[in-house]
Design a protein around this motif. Structure first.
Motif, PDB file in Angstrom:
ATOM      1  N   SER A   1      19.950  -6.313  -5.078  1.00 57.64           N
ATOM      2  CA  SER A   1      20.401  -7.528  -4.429  1.00 57.64           C
ATOM      3  C   SER A   1      19.331  -8.602  -4.561  1.00 57.64           C
ATOM      4  N   ILE A   2      19.746  -9.799  -4.899  1.00 56.45           N
ATOM      5  CA  ILE A   2      18.802 -10.878  -5.196  1.00 56.45           C
ATOM      6  C   ILE A   2      19.032 -12.072  -4.273  1.00 56.45           C
ATOM      7  N   ILE A   3      17.923 -12.590  -3.774  1.00 56.31           N
ATOM      8  CA  ILE A   3      17.927 -13.779  -2.919  1.00 56.31           C
ATOM      9  C   ILE A   3      17.145 -14.883  -3.618  1.00 56.31           C
ATOM     10  N   TRP A   4      17.656 -16.096  -3.526  1.00 62.06           N
ATOM     11  CA  TRP A   4      16.962 -17.294  -4.015  1.00 62.06           C
ATOM     12  C   TRP A   4      16.106 -17.826  -2.877  1.00 62.06           C
ATOM     13  N   MET A   5      14.893 -18.252  -3.199  1.00 59.74           N
ATOM     14  CA  MET A   5      14.017 -18.901  -2.219  1.00 59.74           C
ATOM     15  C   MET A   5      13.620 -20.252  -2.781  1.00 59.74           C
ATOM     16  N   GLY A   6      13.874 -21.320  -2.024  1.00 59.59           N
ATOM     17  CA  GLY A   6      13.547 -22.669  -2.457  1.00 59.59           C
ATOM     18  C   GLY A   6      12.357 -23.237  -1.719  1.00 59.59           C
ATOM     19  N   ASP A   7      11.978 -24.436  -2.100  1.00 61.48           N
ATOM     20  CA  ASP A   7      10.839 -25.153  -1.522  1.00 61.48           C
ATOM     21  C   ASP A   7       9.523 -24.399  -1.666  1.00 61.48           C
ATOM     22  N   ILE A   8       9.358 -23.735  -2.792  1.00 65.77           N
ATOM     23  CA  ILE A   8       8.083 -23.063  -3.077  1.00 65.77           C
ATOM     24  C   ILE A   8       7.041 -24.155  -3.302  1.00 65.77           C
ATOM     25  N   LYS A   9       5.907 -24.014  -2.668  1.00 64.48           N
ATOM     26  CA  LYS A   9       4.842 -25.009  -2.814  1.00 64.48           C
ATOM     27  C   LYS A   9       4.212 -24.871  -4.204  1.00 64.48           C
ATOM     28  N   ALA A  58      18.960  -8.510   5.736  1.00 65.06           N
ATOM     29  CA  ALA A  58      18.003  -8.539   6.849  1.00 65.06           C
ATOM     30  C   ALA A  58      16.974  -9.649   6.640  1.00 65.06           C
ATOM     31  N   ALA A  59      16.496  -9.817   5.405  1.00 67.23           N
ATOM     32  CA  ALA A  59      15.537 -10.883   5.102  1.00 67.23           C
ATOM     33  C   ALA A  59      16.157 -12.252   5.361  1.00 67.23           C
ATOM     34  N   LEU A  60      17.386 -12.452   4.904  1.00 68.36           N
ATOM     35  CA  LEU A  60      18.082 -13.721   5.136  1.00 68.36           C
ATOM     36  C   LEU A  60      18.239 -13.997   6.625  1.00 68.36           C
ATOM     37  N   PHE A  61      18.710 -13.006   7.357  1.00 68.92           N
ATOM     38  CA  PHE A  61      18.976 -13.173   8.781  1.00 68.92           C
ATOM     39  C   PHE A  61      17.691 -13.437   9.566  1.00 68.92           C
ATOM     40  N   LYS A  62      16.633 -12.700   9.223  1.00 68.84           N
ATOM     41  CA  LYS A  62      15.385 -12.776   9.982  1.00 68.84           C
ATOM     42  C   LYS A  62      14.570 -14.030   9.671  1.00 68.84           C
ATOM     43  N   LEU A  63      14.589 -14.497   8.413  1.00 67.87           N
ATOM     44  CA  LEU A  63      13.649 -15.534   7.997  1.00 67.87           C
ATOM     45  C   LEU A  63      14.236 -16.899   7.663  1.00 67.87           C
ATOM     46  N   ASN A  64      15.465 -16.985   7.245  1.00 68.93           N
ATOM     47  CA  ASN A  64      16.001 -18.272   6.797  1.00 68.93           C
ATOM     48  C   ASN A  64      15.882 -19.319   7.903  1.00 68.93           C
ATOM     49  N   GLY A  65      15.221 -20.433   7.586  1.00 69.49           N
ATOM     50  CA  GLY A  65      15.037 -21.524   8.529  1.00 69.49           C
ATOM     51  C   GLY A  65      13.827 -21.387   9.429  1.00 69.49           C
ATOM     52  N   LYS A  66      13.137 -20.244   9.361  1.00 64.91           N
ATOM     53  CA  LYS A  66      11.928 -20.029  10.175  1.00 64.91           C
ATOM     54  C   LYS A  66      10.727 -20.677   9.503  1.00 64.91           C
ATOM     55  N   LYS A  67       9.706 -20.995  10.302  1.00 67.28           N
ATOM     56  CA  LYS A  67       8.468 -21.603   9.789  1.00 67.28           C
ATOM     57  C   LYS A  67       7.824 -20.683   8.762  1.00 67.28           C
ATOM     58  N   LEU A  68       7.388 -21.263   7.682  1.00 72.02           N
ATOM     59  CA  LEU A  68       6.696 -20.553   6.615  1.00 72.02           C
ATOM     60  C   LEU A  68       5.219 -20.465   6.987  1.00 72.02           C
ATOM     61  N   PRO A  69       4.703 -19.278   7.315  1.00 70.25           N
ATOM     62  CA  PRO A  69       3.323 -19.174   7.805  1.00 70.25           C
ATOM     63  C   PRO A  69       2.293 -19.626   6.769  1.00 70.25           C
ATOM     64  N   GLY A  70       1.391 -20.498   7.204  1.00 72.40           N
ATOM     65  CA  GLY A  70       0.319 -20.959   6.325  1.00 72.40           C
ATOM     66  C   GLY A  70       0.682 -22.114   5.406  1.00 72.40           C
ATOM     67  N   TYR A  71       1.938 -22.567   5.469  1.00 64.80           N
ATOM     68  CA  TYR A  71       2.399 -23.648   4.593  1.00 64.80           C
ATOM     69  C   TYR A  71       3.299 -24.582   5.393  1.00 64.80           C
ATOM     70  N   PRO A  72       3.348 -25.848   4.992  1.00 66.09           N
ATOM     71  CA  PRO A  72       4.314 -26.737   5.651  1.00 66.09           C
ATOM     72  C   PRO A  72       5.728 -26.351   5.221  1.00 66.09           C
ATOM     73  N   GLY A  73       6.654 -26.485   6.112  1.00 67.11           N
ATOM     74  CA  GLY A  73       8.038 -26.204   5.763  1.00 67.11           C
ATOM     75  C   GLY A  73       8.544 -24.899   6.343  1.00 67.11           C
TER      76      GLY A  73
END
Length: 81
Positions: A1-9, A58-73
């Motif tokens: 299963s593959i997830i896309w992650m955007g706004d990579i610094k 689980a990754a989508l549910f737990k993290l999507n929209g949460k603060k990215l630790p150590g980075y803005p966004g």
């Protein structure tokens, strides 16, 4: 299963992204950071592979929209089509 992650610094590495997920006890099987063919710089998104749909969900549910630790966004995650 593959997830896309955007706004990579721009300076983030695959290992840094994996480490961030590990902070939340989420263990992607692999990661593919997409780079520009000419400049070799990040195109600001990546793909995360998980062993099962359940782990990816689980990754989508737990993290999507949460603060990215150590980075803005925040985490910007969605299912890869």
């Amino acid at each position: 299963s593959i997830i896309w992650m955007g706004d990579i610094k721009p300076k983030m590495t695959e290992q840094e992204i994996i480490n961030i997920f590990h902070e939340f006890n989420i263990k992607p099987q692999s990661i593919k950071l997409i780079k520009d063919n000419i400049t070799n710089e990040n195109k600001n998104f990546c793909f995360l592979s998980f062993k099962t749909i359940k782990e990816a969900n689980a990754a989508l549910f737990k993290l999507n929209g949460k603060k990215l630790p150590g980075y803005p966004g925040v985490f910007r995650l969605k299912w890869e089509k």
